[in-house]
Design a protein around this motif. Sequence first.
Motif, PDB file in Angstrom:
ATOM      1  N   PRO A  48     -44.512 -11.120  -0.250  1.00 65.62           N
ATOM      2  CA  PRO A  48     -45.732 -10.601  -0.863  1.00 65.62           C
ATOM      3  C   PRO A  48     -46.532  -9.850   0.187  1.00 65.62           C
ATOM      4  O   PRO A  48     -46.188  -9.865   1.366  1.00 65.62           O
ATOM      5  CB  PRO A  48     -46.470 -11.877  -1.262  1.00 65.62           C
ATOM      6  N   ASN A  49     -47.627  -9.259  -0.264  1.00 62.80           N
ATOM      7  CA  ASN A  49     -48.496  -8.714   0.770  1.00 62.80           C
ATOM      8  C   ASN A  49     -49.290  -9.877   1.373  1.00 62.80           C
ATOM      9  O   ASN A  49     -49.300 -10.993   0.846  1.00 62.80           O
ATOM     10  CB  ASN A  49     -49.386  -7.582   0.226  1.00 62.80           C
ATOM     11  N   GLU A  50     -49.925  -9.626   2.478  1.00 66.20           N
ATOM     12  CA  GLU A  50     -50.596 -10.696   3.223  1.00 66.20           C
ATOM     13  C   GLU A  50     -51.706 -11.363   2.416  1.00 66.20           C
ATOM     14  O   GLU A  50     -51.877 -12.579   2.461  1.00 66.20           O
ATOM     15  CB  GLU A  50     -51.159 -10.117   4.526  1.00 66.20           C
ATOM     16  N   GLU A  51     -52.456 -10.584   1.668  1.00 67.87           N
ATOM     17  CA  GLU A  51     -53.557 -11.125   0.859  1.00 67.87           C
ATOM     18  C   GLU A  51     -53.021 -12.049  -0.239  1.00 67.87           C
ATOM     19  O   GLU A  51     -53.590 -13.116  -0.483  1.00 67.87           O
ATOM     20  CB  GLU A  51     -54.350  -9.980   0.236  1.00 67.87           C
ATOM     21  N   GLN A  52     -51.929 -11.672  -0.866  1.00 64.65           N
ATOM     22  CA  GLN A  52     -51.326 -12.514  -1.903  1.00 64.65           C
ATOM     23  C   GLN A  52     -50.781 -13.807  -1.304  1.00 64.65           C
ATOM     24  O   GLN A  52     -50.931 -14.879  -1.885  1.00 64.65           O
ATOM     25  CB  GLN A  52     -50.221 -11.755  -2.636  1.00 64.65           C
ATOM     26  N   ALA A  53     -50.181 -13.703  -0.130  1.00 63.84           N
ATOM     27  CA  ALA A  53     -49.671 -14.891   0.548  1.00 63.84           C
ATOM     28  C   ALA A  53     -50.810 -15.853   0.873  1.00 63.84           C
ATOM     29  O   ALA A  53     -50.681 -17.073   0.727  1.00 63.84           O
ATOM     30  CB  ALA A  53     -48.919 -14.494   1.814  1.00 63.84           C
ATOM     31  N   GLU A  54     -51.942 -15.312   1.291  1.00 62.09           N
ATOM     32  CA  GLU A  54     -53.113 -16.142   1.608  1.00 62.09           C
ATOM     33  C   GLU A  54     -53.645 -16.824   0.350  1.00 62.09           C
ATOM     34  O   GLU A  54     -54.026 -17.999   0.390  1.00 62.09           O
ATOM     35  CB  GLU A  54     -54.201 -15.309   2.266  1.00 62.09           C
ATOM     36  N   LYS A  55     -53.675 -16.125  -0.765  1.00 61.08           N
ATOM     37  CA  LYS A  55     -54.123 -16.741  -2.023  1.00 61.08           C
ATOM     38  C   LYS A  55     -53.205 -17.898  -2.418  1.00 61.08           C
ATOM     39  O   LYS A  55     -53.679 -18.938  -2.870  1.00 61.08           O
ATOM     40  CB  LYS A  55     -54.182 -15.704  -3.143  1.00 61.08           C
ATOM     41  N   ALA A  56     -51.902 -17.717  -2.245  1.00 65.21           N
ATOM     42  CA  ALA A  56     -50.961 -18.799  -2.554  1.00 65.21           C
ATOM     43  C   ALA A  56     -51.245 -20.002  -1.668  1.00 65.21           C
ATOM     44  O   ALA A  56     -51.272 -21.144  -2.144  1.00 65.21           O
ATOM     45  CB  ALA A  56     -49.521 -18.319  -2.379  1.00 65.21           C
ATOM     46  N   GLN A  57     -51.489 -19.763  -0.386  1.00 69.14           N
ATOM     47  CA  GLN A  57     -51.798 -20.866   0.530  1.00 69.14           C
ATOM     48  C   GLN A  57     -53.104 -21.558   0.151  1.00 69.14           C
ATOM     49  O   GLN A  57     -53.217 -22.779   0.241  1.00 69.14           O
ATOM     50  CB  GLN A  57     -51.860 -20.376   1.976  1.00 69.14           C
ATOM     51  N   GLN A  58     -54.110 -20.781  -0.278  1.00 69.71           N
ATOM     52  CA  GLN A  58     -55.376 -21.376  -0.718  1.00 69.71           C
ATOM     53  C   GLN A  58     -55.147 -22.286  -1.916  1.00 69.71           C
ATOM     54  O   GLN A  58     -55.681 -23.394  -1.971  1.00 69.71           O
ATOM     55  CB  GLN A  58     -56.382 -20.293  -1.105  1.00 69.71           C
ATOM     56  N   LEU A  65     -58.290 -29.286  -8.381  1.00 77.08           N
ATOM     57  CA  LEU A  65     -57.458 -28.523  -9.302  1.00 77.08           C
ATOM     58  C   LEU A  65     -58.194 -27.368  -9.960  1.00 77.08           C
ATOM     59  O   LEU A  65     -57.577 -26.334 -10.257  1.00 77.08           O
ATOM     60  CB  LEU A  65     -56.839 -29.446 -10.345  1.00 77.08           C
ATOM     61  N   ASP A  66     -59.497 -27.502 -10.201  1.00 74.28           N
ATOM     62  CA  ASP A  66     -60.251 -26.388 -10.778  1.00 74.28           C
ATOM     63  C   ASP A  66     -60.215 -25.176  -9.845  1.00 74.28           C
ATOM     64  O   ASP A  66     -59.987 -24.042 -10.287  1.00 74.28           O
ATOM     65  CB  ASP A  66     -61.704 -26.771 -11.062  1.00 74.28           C
ATOM     66  N   ARG A  67     -60.433 -25.425  -8.557  1.00 74.76           N
ATOM     67  CA  ARG A  67     -60.412 -24.331  -7.583  1.00 74.76           C
ATOM     68  C   ARG A  67     -58.994 -23.769  -7.427  1.00 74.76           C
ATOM     69  O   ARG A  67     -58.797 -22.560  -7.326  1.00 74.76           O
ATOM     70  CB  ARG A  67     -60.955 -24.801  -6.243  1.00 74.76           C
ATOM     71  N   ALA A  68     -58.003 -24.671  -7.421  1.00 79.10           N
ATOM     72  CA  ALA A  68     -56.609 -24.234  -7.328  1.00 79.10           C
ATOM     73  C   ALA A  68     -56.254 -23.355  -8.521  1.00 79.10           C
ATOM     74  O   ALA A  68     -55.601 -22.320  -8.369  1.00 79.10           O
ATOM     75  CB  ALA A  68     -55.674 -25.437  -7.264  1.00 79.10           C
ATOM     76  N   GLY A  69     -56.705 -23.765  -9.696  1.00 80.53           N
ATOM     77  CA  GLY A  69     -56.440 -22.990 -10.901  1.00 80.53           C
ATOM     78  C   GLY A  69     -57.079 -21.615 -10.848  1.00 80.53           C
ATOM     79  O   GLY A  69     -56.457 -20.619 -11.242  1.00 80.53           O
ATOM     80  N   ALA A  70     -58.298 -21.548 -10.355  1.00 72.89           N
ATOM     81  CA  ALA A  70     -59.000 -20.254 -10.278  1.00 72.89           C
ATOM     82  C   ALA A  70     -58.284 -19.303  -9.320  1.00 72.89           C
ATOM     83  O   ALA A  70     -58.095 -18.119  -9.627  1.00 72.89           O
ATOM     84  CB  ALA A  70     -60.446 -20.465  -9.844  1.00 72.89           C
ATOM     85  N   VAL A  71     -57.872 -19.805  -8.159  1.00 75.85           N
ATOM     86  CA  VAL A  71     -57.176 -18.969  -7.182  1.00 75.85           C
ATOM     87  C   VAL A  71     -55.808 -18.552  -7.722  1.00 75.85           C
ATOM     88  O   VAL A  71     -55.403 -17.386  -7.606  1.00 75.85           O
ATOM     89  CB  VAL A  71     -57.036 -19.712  -5.830  1.00 75.85           C
ATOM     90  N   THR A  72     -55.105 -19.500  -8.337  1.00 79.69           N
ATOM     91  CA  THR A  72     -53.785 -19.202  -8.887  1.00 79.69           C
ATOM     92  C   THR A  72     -53.888 -18.161  -9.995  1.00 79.69           C
ATOM     93  O   THR A  72     -53.085 -17.222 -10.061  1.00 79.69           O
ATOM     94  CB  THR A  72     -53.113 -20.481  -9.413  1.00 79.69           C
ATOM     95  N   LYS A  73     -54.887 -18.311 -10.852  1.00 78.01           N
ATOM     96  CA  LYS A  73     -55.064 -17.354 -11.951  1.00 78.01           C
ATOM     97  C   LYS A  73     -55.310 -15.946 -11.401  1.00 78.01           C
ATOM     98  O   LYS A  73     -54.703 -14.981 -11.866  1.00 78.01           O
ATOM     99  CB  LYS A  73     -56.217 -17.781 -12.848  1.00 78.01           C
ATOM    100  N   ALA A  74     -56.180 -15.835 -10.407  1.00 80.72           N
ATOM    101  CA  ALA A  74     -56.459 -14.526  -9.809  1.00 80.72           C
ATOM    102  C   ALA A  74     -55.191 -13.921  -9.209  1.00 80.72           C
ATOM    103  O   ALA A  74     -54.914 -12.727  -9.393  1.00 80.72           O
ATOM    104  CB  ALA A  74     -57.551 -14.651  -8.751  1.00 80.72           C
ATOM    105  N   LEU A  75     -54.415 -14.740  -8.508  1.00 81.26           N
ATOM    106  CA  LEU A  75     -53.183 -14.256  -7.881  1.00 81.26           C
ATOM    107  C   LEU A  75     -52.164 -13.820  -8.926  1.00 81.26           C
ATOM    108  O   LEU A  75     -51.607 -12.717  -8.844  1.00 81.26           O
ATOM    109  CB  LEU A  75     -52.583 -15.360  -7.000  1.00 81.26           C
ATOM    110  N   VAL A  76     -51.922 -14.647  -9.915  1.00 81.35           N
ATOM    111  CA  VAL A  76     -50.907 -14.341 -10.917  1.00 81.35           C
ATOM    112  C   VAL A  76     -51.307 -13.112 -11.740  1.00 81.35           C
ATOM    113  O   VAL A  76     -50.472 -12.239 -12.007  1.00 81.35           O
ATOM    114  CB  VAL A  76     -50.640 -15.572 -11.808  1.00 81.35           C
ATOM    115  N   GLU A  77     -52.570 -13.021 -12.106  1.00 83.38           N
ATOM    116  CA  GLU A  77     -53.008 -11.848 -12.865  1.00 83.38           C
ATOM    117  C   GLU A  77     -52.870 -10.571 -12.031  1.00 83.38           C
ATOM    118  O   GLU A  77     -52.528  -9.513 -12.556  1.00 83.38           O
ATOM    119  CB  GLU A  77     -54.422 -12.053 -13.388  1.00 83.38           C
ATOM    120  N   GLU A  78     -53.102 -10.677 -10.724  1.00 85.42           N
ATOM    121  CA  GLU A  78     -52.888  -9.525  -9.839  1.00 85.42           C
ATOM    122  C   GLU A  78     -51.410  -9.139  -9.824  1.00 85.42           C
ATOM    123  O   GLU A  78     -51.069  -7.957  -9.919  1.00 85.42           O
ATOM    124  CB  GLU A  78     -53.353  -9.879  -8.430  1.00 85.42           C
TER     125      GLU A  78
END
Length: 103
Positions: free
Chosen positions: A20-30, A40-53
């Motif tokens: 992935p690009n570096e920003e996407q990799a960082e979102k996955a790590q977050q 899990l709420d925060r994990a879901g929000a970050v995951t949703k942003a990443l997947v939608e991107e």
Amino acid sequence: EITTRLVGSEMCIETALYLPNEEQAEKAQQAIFYVKAGELDRAGAVTKALVEELWRERDLSVMTACTELPLGYAAAGLPLDREVSSIGALVDACIRMLYDEVK
């Protein structure tokens, strides 16, 4: 033809299983960090942003390839038919092996 996008841990990235690009990799790590922290709420929000991107880049299913990312995906409320879960794949394989041994 590519039919699935892989989202994984730093180990997946370091072993070149996905690039992935570096920003996407960082979102996955977050997302992984938040799942491990029980947020899990925060994990879901970050995951949703990443997947939608990822879906905006290319409309493909997403493989959540570590223990935590399927939990983040579930917490995001994203469609289950658009995910290939490493946890689900492991469960399916174990059940198949169990039934093959019983036969």
